[in-house]
Design a protein around this motif. Structure first.
Motif, PDB file in Angstrom:
ATOM      1  N   PHE A 106      44.573 -15.810  50.328  1.00 45.34           N
ATOM      2  CA  PHE A 106      43.264 -16.581  52.084  1.00 45.34           C
ATOM      3  C   PHE A 106      42.978 -14.544  52.368  1.00 45.34           C
ATOM      4  N   GLY A 107      42.010 -14.923  52.733  1.00 46.84           N
ATOM      5  CA  GLY A 107      41.686 -14.042  54.014  1.00 46.84           C
ATOM      6  C   GLY A 107      42.192 -14.100  55.373  1.00 46.84           C
ATOM      7  N   PRO A 108      41.375 -13.649  55.949  1.00 48.94           N
ATOM      8  CA  PRO A 108      42.104 -13.020  57.698  1.00 48.94           C
ATOM      9  C   PRO A 108      40.957 -14.451  58.824  1.00 48.94           C
ATOM     10  N   GLY A 109      40.132 -14.792  57.535  1.00 54.20           N
ATOM     11  CA  GLY A 109      39.312 -15.811  58.311  1.00 54.20           C
ATOM     12  C   GLY A 109      38.092 -15.206  59.235  1.00 54.20           C
ATOM     13  N   THR A 110      36.785 -16.077  59.922  1.00 55.99           N
ATOM     14  CA  THR A 110      36.390 -16.011  60.547  1.00 55.99           C
ATOM     15  C   THR A 110      35.955 -16.907  61.711  1.00 55.99           C
ATOM     16  N   ARG A 111      35.989 -16.317  62.962  1.00 54.33           N
ATOM     17  CA  ARG A 111      36.687 -17.289  64.018  1.00 54.33           C
ATOM     18  C   ARG A 111      35.022 -17.924  64.695  1.00 54.33           C
ATOM     19  N   LEU A 112      33.975 -18.797  64.263  1.00 54.55           N
ATOM     20  CA  LEU A 112      32.855 -19.253  64.237  1.00 54.55           C
ATOM     21  C   LEU A 112      33.073 -19.931  65.958  1.00 54.55           C
ATOM     22  N   THR A 113      32.210 -19.336  67.149  1.00 54.78           N
ATOM     23  CA  THR A 113      31.868 -20.135  68.219  1.00 54.78           C
ATOM     24  C   THR A 113      30.435 -20.571  68.517  1.00 54.78           C
ATOM     25  N   VAL A 114      30.169 -21.910  68.353  1.00 55.87           N
ATOM     26  CA  VAL A 114      28.496 -22.364  68.001  1.00 55.87           C
ATOM     27  C   VAL A 114      28.961 -22.884  69.992  1.00 55.87           C
ATOM     28  N   LEU A 115      27.837 -22.588  70.691  1.00 56.30           N
ATOM     29  CA  LEU A 115      27.113 -22.761  71.725  1.00 56.30           C
ATOM     30  C   LEU A 115      26.375 -23.491  72.273  1.00 56.30           C
TER      31      LEU A 115
ATOM     32  N   PRO B  40      49.877 -13.509  63.436  1.00 54.69           N
ATOM     33  CA  PRO B  40      48.598 -13.606  64.209  1.00 54.69           C
ATOM     34  C   PRO B  40      47.641 -12.950  64.018  1.00 54.69           C
ATOM     35  N   GLY B  41      46.655 -13.169  64.132  1.00 55.63           N
ATOM     36  CA  GLY B  41      45.179 -13.010  63.665  1.00 55.63           C
ATOM     37  C   GLY B  41      45.086 -12.148  62.188  1.00 55.63           C
ATOM     38  N   GLU B  42      45.740 -13.308  61.515  1.00 52.93           N
ATOM     39  CA  GLU B  42      45.843 -13.069  59.776  1.00 52.93           C
ATOM     40  C   GLU B  42      45.612 -14.152  59.011  1.00 52.93           C
ATOM     41  N   GLY B  43      45.309 -13.808  57.471  1.00 47.56           N
ATOM     42  CA  GLY B  43      45.303 -15.308  56.931  1.00 47.56           C
ATOM     43  C   GLY B  43      46.852 -15.345  56.345  1.00 47.56           C
ATOM     44  N   PRO B  44      46.901 -16.723  56.101  1.00 49.33           N
ATOM     45  CA  PRO B  44      48.156 -17.142  56.029  1.00 49.33           C
ATOM     46  C   PRO B  44      48.457 -16.367  54.102  1.00 49.33           C
ATOM     47  N   ALA B  45      49.527 -16.090  54.526  1.00 50.45           N
ATOM     48  CA  ALA B  45      50.320 -15.723  53.040  1.00 50.45           C
ATOM     49  C   ALA B  45      51.107 -16.652  52.196  1.00 50.45           C
ATOM     50  N   LEU B  46      50.333 -16.542  50.616  1.00 48.57           N
ATOM     51  CA  LEU B  46      51.914 -17.563  50.020  1.00 48.57           C
ATOM     52  C   LEU B  46      53.969 -16.669  50.260  1.00 48.57           C
ATOM     53  N   LEU B  47      54.478 -17.373  50.325  1.00 49.94           N
ATOM     54  CA  LEU B  47      55.805 -16.688  50.524  1.00 49.94           C
ATOM     55  C   LEU B  47      56.462 -17.321  49.142  1.00 49.94           C
ATOM     56  N   ILE B  48      56.453 -19.061  49.056  1.00 54.49           N
ATOM     57  CA  ILE B  48      57.581 -19.154  48.405  1.00 54.49           C
ATOM     58  C   ILE B  48      56.730 -20.408  47.964  1.00 54.49           C
ATOM     59  N   SER B  49      57.204 -21.207  46.485  1.00 49.67           N
ATOM     60  CA  SER B  49      56.406 -22.440  46.026  1.00 49.67           C
ATOM     61  C   SER B  49      57.422 -22.574  45.440  1.00 49.67           C
ATOM     62  N   ILE B  50      56.913 -24.516  45.216  1.00 53.19           N
ATOM     63  CA  ILE B  50      58.064 -24.714  44.109  1.00 53.19           C
ATOM     64  C   ILE B  50      57.048 -25.819  43.685  1.00 53.19           C
ATOM     65  N   LEU B  51      57.038 -26.225  42.293  1.00 50.06           N
ATOM     66  CA  LEU B  51      56.687 -27.441  41.424  1.00 50.06           C
ATOM     67  C   LEU B  51      58.488 -28.816  41.960  1.00 50.06           C
ATOM     68  N   SER B  52      57.188 -30.005  41.654  1.00 50.63           N
ATOM     69  CA  SER B  52      57.920 -30.867  41.796  1.00 50.63           C
ATOM     70  C   SER B  52      58.708 -31.347  40.660  1.00 50.63           C
ATOM     71  N   VAL B  53      59.366 -30.303  39.670  1.00 49.13           N
ATOM     72  CA  VAL B  53      60.354 -30.979  38.313  1.00 49.13           C
ATOM     73  C   VAL B  53      61.864 -30.048  39.019  1.00 49.13           C
ATOM     74  N   SER B  54      61.386 -29.557  39.930  1.00 50.40           N
ATOM     75  CA  SER B  54      62.975 -28.391  40.567  1.00 50.40           C
ATOM     76  C   SER B  54      62.797 -29.344  41.944  1.00 50.40           C
ATOM     77  N   ASP B  55      64.042 -28.981  42.460  1.00 50.96           N
ATOM     78  CA  ASP B  55      65.062 -29.305  43.483  1.00 50.96           C
ATOM     79  C   ASP B  55      65.249 -28.462  44.188  1.00 50.96           C
ATOM     80  N   LYS B  56      64.724 -27.160  43.781  1.00 48.49           N
ATOM     81  CA  LYS B  56      65.977 -26.168  44.562  1.00 48.49           C
ATOM     82  C   LYS B  56      65.072 -24.861  44.034  1.00 48.49           C
TER      83      LYS B  56
END
Lengths: 115, 112
Positions: A106-115, B40-56
């Motif tokens: 994912f990117g950091p996002g663009t905050r869009l504000t529509v007035l 804050p101010g950043e996009g989501p970063a993948l941390l860890i993932s699981i497939l449903s065939v696993s329980d841990k």
């Protein structure tokens, strides 16, 4: 890790105007996505894009929305015309492949504000 | 209809404790569950993932426990550090359908 860039970080426009949100995906990625997040709510899928075509879109992807990636440049989300309810943070993502086993970055996002 | 739910909305733990973040889902067809970390101010970063065939699934201090029968999973962060303070999102996806459904997030604060 791989970086997705988004330009601009914040855009303020008047209702009815057109806006284009730009995304620079990871260089070798083939699948591109837009997600929308209204303040305090969860991120919701809008659309994904592969090989020049929209593959899937949600009901949030209104007729006023369009996406394209001309000649490998930015992957863009265009809204024309904008409405007040379009105010949100828009996240772009990209992945190498098209199944769930391929991680979406994912990117950091663009905050869009529509007035 | 919210397909992925998270609890609690916010969580505060002391440094060194184990933070437990919960997630549940509606659609039994979901088979891939990534957790994303967002500062804050950043996009989501993948941390860890699981497939449903696993329980841990373990990765360093981060462990996912998955219960397919109850359609629940949890993220355990062992030896929590102040740098772990962030919002954590649980997400889910169906096979061959690369759309992520996100929960509303848990805001974790780790106090020194």
């Amino acid at each position: 890790g791989p970086k997705v860039l988004q330009i601009p970080s914040h855009q303020i426009i008047d209702m009815g105007q057109m806006v284009t949100l730009n995304c620079d995906p990871v260089s070798n990625h083939l699948y591109f996505y837009w997600y929308k997040q209204i303040l305090g709510q969860q991120m919701e899928f809008l659309v994904n894009f592969y090989n020049g075509k929209v593959m899937e879109k949600s009901k949030l992807f209104k007729d006023q929305f369009s996406v394209e990636r001309p000649d490998g440049s930015y992957f863009t989300l265009k809204i024309q015309p904008t409405a007040l309810e379009d105010s949100a943070v828009y996240f772009c993502a990209s992945s190498l492949g098209g199944t769930a086993s391929y991680e979406q970055y994912f990117g950091p996002g663009t905050r869009l504000t529509v007035l | 209809q919210q397909q992925v739910r998270q609890s609690p909305q916010s969580l505060t733990v002391w440094e060194g404790e184990t933070a437990i973040l919960n997630c549940s889902y509606e659609n039994s067809a979901f088979d891939y569950f990534p957790w994303y970390q967002q500062f804050p101010g950043e996009g989501p970063a993948l941390l860890i993932s699981i497939l449903s065939v696993s329980d841990k699934k373990e990765d360093g201090r981060f462990t996912i426990f998955f219960n397919k029968r109850e359609k629940k999973l949890s993220l355990h962060i062992a030896d929590s550090q102040p740098g772990d303070s962030a919002t954590y999102f649980c997400a889910a996806s169906r096979p061959n359908y690369n759309v992520l459904y996100f929960g509303s997030g848990t805001k974790l604060t780790v106090e020194p």
